[in-house]
Design a protein around this motif. Structure first.
Motif, mmCIF file in Angstrom:
data_model
loop_
_atom_site.group_PDB
_atom_site.id
_atom_site.type_symbol
_atom_site.label_atom_id
_atom_site.label_comp_id
_atom_site.label_asym_id
_atom_site.label_seq_id
_atom_site.Cartn_x
_atom_site.Cartn_y
_atom_site.Cartn_z
ATOM 1 N N THR A 1 45.342 -54.622 -140.733
ATOM 2 C CA THR A 1 46.764 -54.733 -141.086
ATOM 3 C C THR A 1 47.654 -54.130 -140.013
ATOM 4 O OG1 THR A 1 46.232 -54.672 -143.442
ATOM 5 C CG2 THR A 1 48.488 -54.161 -142.826
ATOM 6 N N ASP A 2 47.285 -52.947 -139.486
ATOM 7 C CA ASP A 2 48.106 -52.289 -138.464
ATOM 8 C C ASP A 2 48.151 -53.098 -137.173
ATOM 9 O OD1 ASP A 2 48.846 -50.216 -140.077
ATOM 10 O OD2 ASP A 2 47.238 -48.875 -139.416
ATOM 11 N N VAL A 3 47.052 -53.773 -136.852
ATOM 12 C CA VAL A 3 47.036 -54.638 -135.661
ATOM 13 C C VAL A 3 48.044 -55.762 -135.847
ATOM 14 C CG1 VAL A 3 45.639 -56.219 -134.263
ATOM 15 C CG2 VAL A 3 44.638 -54.082 -135.108
ATOM 16 N N GLY A 4 48.093 -56.330 -137.058
ATOM 17 C CA GLY A 4 49.067 -57.381 -137.343
ATOM 18 C C GLY A 4 50.491 -56.863 -137.282
ATOM 19 N N PHE A 5 50.750 -55.696 -137.893
ATOM 20 C CA PHE A 5 52.109 -55.141 -137.921
ATOM 21 C C PHE A 5 52.651 -54.877 -136.522
ATOM 22 C CE2 PHE A 5 51.910 -53.121 -142.430
ATOM 23 C CZ PHE A 5 52.199 -54.372 -142.973
ATOM 24 N N HIS A 6 51.793 -54.439 -135.603
ATOM 25 C CA HIS A 6 52.251 -54.048 -134.264
ATOM 26 C C HIS A 6 51.885 -55.085 -133.201
ATOM 27 C CE1 HIS A 6 53.480 -50.236 -135.894
ATOM 28 N NE2 HIS A 6 52.265 -50.019 -136.369
ATOM 29 N N CYS A 7 51.617 -56.316 -133.656
ATOM 30 C CA CYS A 7 51.280 -57.387 -132.710
ATOM 31 C C CYS A 7 52.526 -57.780 -131.913
ATOM 32 C CB CYS A 7 50.740 -58.593 -133.482
ATOM 33 S SG CYS A 7 50.387 -60.011 -132.436
ATOM 34 N N GLU A 8 52.396 -57.722 -130.593
ATOM 35 C CA GLU A 8 53.517 -58.064 -129.709
ATOM 36 C C GLU A 8 53.271 -59.397 -129.007
ATOM 37 O OE1 GLU A 8 56.237 -55.341 -126.912
ATOM 38 O OE2 GLU A 8 54.201 -55.617 -126.133
ATOM 39 N N GLY A 9 52.016 -59.758 -128.853
ATOM 40 C CA GLY A 9 51.672 -61.010 -128.175
ATOM 41 C C GLY A 9 50.184 -61.282 -128.333
ATOM 42 N N THR A 10 49.756 -62.471 -127.924
ATOM 43 C CA THR A 10 48.340 -62.831 -128.028
ATOM 44 C C THR A 10 47.909 -63.650 -126.819
ATOM 45 O OG1 THR A 10 48.997 -64.724 -129.402
ATOM 46 C CG2 THR A 10 48.153 -62.803 -130.548
ATOM 47 N N GLN A 11 46.649 -63.499 -126.480
ATOM 48 C CA GLN A 11 46.022 -64.340 -125.467
ATOM 49 C C GLN A 11 44.936 -65.168 -126.139
ATOM 50 O OE1 GLN A 11 44.479 -61.925 -122.307
ATOM 51 N NE2 GLN A 11 46.481 -61.567 -121.365
ATOM 52 N N VAL A 12 44.927 -66.475 -125.877
ATOM 53 C CA VAL A 12 43.896 -67.363 -126.396
ATOM 54 C C VAL A 12 43.182 -67.987 -125.208
ATOM 55 C CG1 VAL A 12 43.407 -69.434 -127.749
ATOM 56 C CG2 VAL A 12 45.148 -67.812 -128.535
ATOM 57 N N ASN A 13 41.888 -67.717 -125.126
ATOM 58 C CA ASN A 13 41.071 -68.221 -124.010
ATOM 59 C C ASN A 13 41.652 -67.818 -122.657
ATOM 60 O OD1 ASN A 13 39.427 -69.501 -125.947
ATOM 61 N ND2 ASN A 13 40.762 -71.299 -125.966
ATOM 62 N N GLY A 14 42.159 -66.565 -122.607
ATOM 63 C CA GLY A 14 42.657 -66.012 -121.353
ATOM 64 C C GLY A 14 44.097 -66.341 -121.028
#
Length: 730
Positions: free
Chosen positions: A432-445
């Motif tokens: 849950t905390d990872v979701g709350f503080h998610c700022e961006g994502t990398q998919v396959n680099g």
């Protein structure tokens, strides 16, 4: 009647020779007597239905209490039998099972409910009952299956209504609980009543091609058996018949002719260990050409209903495609019987615990599946969206949607998500905390937006920042119920804190204004309790949301004369302002003795006219004022009506009074959002009230504004509120 009972008991004995017949005979006779005189649409005695339901349950290898409950499942709903009678005769366990499948609409309700609401509440009760005893779903599915088998006797309108509900809810529920046989039969029967022409066409093609297809499958099985025997592997190999609905669905999705879909043969290989599953897969791929991207490993990554198997498609030497499933016998039992396998293993498990003091791996697999389904139901029922009947059915269908994907973390962890899930759903699945503080994502680099939809096999890295926090926009694209639930909970907590802070600020300002002194929080708490609010946080939150008005507090703590003084014209800022106000210019003369008309409430920015009174200065009206008295004066004494303009150059010494009506959709926290706008702009509200009218909420606000620029900023800020319909002065 006697023949029916004997026929039922003979079938039970053939299906389950391990069961004692006397309790079943007693339950049959009890149900038969309770339903005496009742017939089904087929004109058969009603007992045919509960007896058939019980036989379906016996085929599922459930315990005797569950079968007895199947015989009795309609007694509370359709007869005068009461719960206490069932409990006295058959025990509390059986009585509770019967109660679990009884519809809510058999009880009296004070409020009139729509069919849709009744349907939603019945399904809610069913899911709650399942969390208490999972056998409830087995009885309900057996009940629905027999009703579908006899649907031909109902009017066409009812056939379609029941078939639609079955396809939307009951077949996916059977799939969710791993009851494959029931799912397939329900889907095929739904196809028969919802798409009769397509059903007839598919059956005709199957009948025409059956002989040739059976010969081909038989020959292919022989060749596979010889290959496995050469490699010293014993296996059970059978052909799989494609179900009518699966052919129909593939035709709709892939737009392939029915004949081509049915021509795709399918076999199942059952071995005695997981290791041999993978060995067999390697041998098959070594001897037949595998179709690219057709391999699925559901052993390493089970489906949500705990289904496990290896899937592949190969091309034979004759150029025909064959679907192949490879699994162990334990996996096969779970795939075919789902949670019903729990009772098949129960006696074996008890034996192991007594004599070997340990559980087998198969016991753990079944128990894991059993607990996983209960967890799914509890999580679903906790969703705030599922609290209303209007949303419940659609959310249930969404959660039952079977397609899933597997995404992978940089550490190699496999994360199972519903098809259509986003990178942000992946973040919440980790924690849950990872979701709350998610700022961006990398998919396959590659750096991608957090709303990016994932595909099976994607490697996802979540970029977090302690300063990052959830946005309301996330609810527009989050797919999983768990992640939506967490975000909604976050904003409920945040809105509660904002309401508390705003309420505290309102209380402190108003207390100073009316010279009310509270030395300790205990005194404030005592005041709150007098208003039937039992803690300070709730007290401040109600003030902040407008559920409690400060006028209520004044009434509680002041005598009537003090109340009158608190709101008398002498102490009212509006009265004093209208005796003397600045900000109006007539040519080069300003600071006149002015009065503001109550009928139209002019404020800076409005086009205005002045009426020169006899000895009381000038009364200011909007140029569009519709007051009949003012309109009449303009006609009778036009010489007393003059054009005025606001003085934006000189500094205003006092703010101007404004009355505003705000209309919005009747949604949670709309009022709080409006109050927050006033608070952020430091605009003092002197009075306010809100009322709900159907699907709208209407609020009247009285406040003071010190410039046209601030008034324009207020309107602009209010227009950004979600659900706002209109803003008007009055």
């Amino acid at each position: 009647m006697v023949n029916q009972k004997e026929n039922f008991l003979a079938k039970i004995k053939a299906l389950r020779p391990d069961l004692k017949l006397k309790p079943l005979q007693q339950a049959y006779e009890f149900s038969q007597k309770a339903h005496q005189g009742q017939n089904r649409y087929s004109r058969q005695p009603f007992i045919e239905h509960p007896a058939s339901t019980a036989l379906i349950l016996a085929e599922l290898n459930v315990d005797i209490n569950c079968i007895i409950a199947g015989l009795l499942h309609d007694t509370l709903e359709d007869t005068a039998i009461e719960f206490s009678q069932l409990e006295d005769r058959f025990g509390k366990e059986t009585a509770q099972l019967v109660e679990g499948v009884t519809k809510l609409d058999t009880y009296s309700y004070q409020e009139k409910r729509t069919h849709r609401n009744n349907q939603a509440e019945n399904f809610r009760k069913l899911l709650v009952s399942i969390t208490k005893d999972i056998r409830v779903i087995l009885i309900k599915l057996a009940d629905r299956l027999h009703n579908m088998r006899t649907l031909e006797h109902l009017p066409v309108s009812k056939q379609k209504k029941i078939a639609t509900e079955t396809l939307d809810i009951y077949a996916p529920l059977a799939n969710r609980f791993g009851l494959a046989k029931i799912k397939w039969e329900l889907e095929d029967l739904c196809l028969k009543y919802l798409y009769p022409d397509e059903y007839t066409k598919i059956r005709s093609i199957i009948k025409t091609q059956k002989a040739g297809r059976d010969r081909f499958i038989g020959a292919f099985i022989d060749s596979v058996r010889k290959i496995l025997k050469k490699n010293s592997i014993n296996a059970e190999i059978t052909g799989r018949t494609k179900h009518l609905y699966s052919i129909f669905r593939k035709h709709k999705l892939d737009r392939l002719p029915y004949s081509d879909i049915y021509d795709l043969a399918a076999i199942r290989i059952i071995v005695d260990s997981v290791e041999k599953c993978y060995t067999v897969l390697g041998i098959i791929h070594a001897n037949f050409q595998p179709v690219e991207n057709s391999f699925r490993d559901f052993i390493a990554r089970p489906k949500p209903n705990n289904y496990q198997s290896l899937h592949t498609v190969v091309i034979t030497s004759a150029g025909r495609k064959v679907e192949i499933q490879i699994r162990t016998l334990k996996m096969h039992w779970i795939a075919e019987e789902g949670i019903a396998a729990h009772w098949k293993y129960k006696e074996l498990q008890d034996y192991r615990l007594r004599f070997w003091k340990k559980r087998s791996k198969s016991d753990q697999i079944v128990q894991t599946n059993f607990e996983k389904q209960l967890t799914w139901i509890r999580t679903f029922l906790k969703q705030p969206e599922a609290e209303t009947s209007e949303n419940f059915i659609e959310l249930l269908k969404l959660d039952l949607y079977p397609d899933i994907i597997i995404a992978i973390s940089p550490q190699g962890d496999l994360i199972q998500l519903p098809k259509g899930s986003t990178a942000l759903d992946f973040a919440f699945a980790i924690h849950t905390d990872v979701g709350f503080h998610c700022e961006g994502t990398q998919v396959n680099g590659r750096l991608v937006p957090i709303r990016t939809e994932l595909k099976s096999g994607d490697i996802v890295k979540v970029i977090t920042n302690p300063q990052a926090h959830p946005s309301q926009d996330w609810l527009q694209f989050l797919r999983t119920s768990r992640s939506r639930q967490k975000v909604r909970a976050y904003f409920r907590e945040k809105e509660q804190q904002e309401a508390i802070e705003l309420g505290r600020e309102i209380f402190e300002k108003k207390a100073r204004k009316y010279h009310l002194k509270f030395k300790t929080e205990a005194q404030i708490l005592e005041l709150a309790r007098q208003l039937k609010v039992h803690d300070l946080k709730t007290f401040y939150a109600q003030l902040g949301r407008g559920e409690l008005l400060f006028s209520d507090i004044i009434k509680q703590i002041s005598p009537p004369e003090a109340q009158a003084e608190a709101v008398s014209p002498k102490n009212d800022r509006l009265g004093s302002l209208r005796e003397q106000a600045h900000g109006i210019r007539i040519g080069d003369v300003d600071s006149l003795l002015l009065h503001y008309a109550k009928c139209c409430q002019p404020v800076p920015g409005d086009k205005i006219l002045g009426y020169i009174t006899r000895g009381r200065g000038i009364t200011i009206h909007k140029s569009t004022c519709k007051n009949p008295g003012f309109l009449n004066l303009q006609k009778k004494e036009p010489e007393r009506v003059i054009k005025l303009q606001w003085d934006y150059e000189s500094k205003q010494t006092e703010p101007f009074p404004v009355k505003m009506k705000i209309v919005g959709l009747n949604r949670r926290n709309f009022y709080l959002d409006v109050l927050n706008v006033f608070s952020k702009l430091n605009i003092d509200i002197s009075d306010t009230n809100m009322r709900a009218v159907k699907k709208r909420i209407i609020g009247n606000f009285k406040f003071y504004i010190d410039s046209k620029q601030k008034y324009d900023l207020l309107r602009k800020s209010l227009q950004k509120i979600s659900g706002l319909i209109s803003i008007d002065k009055f």
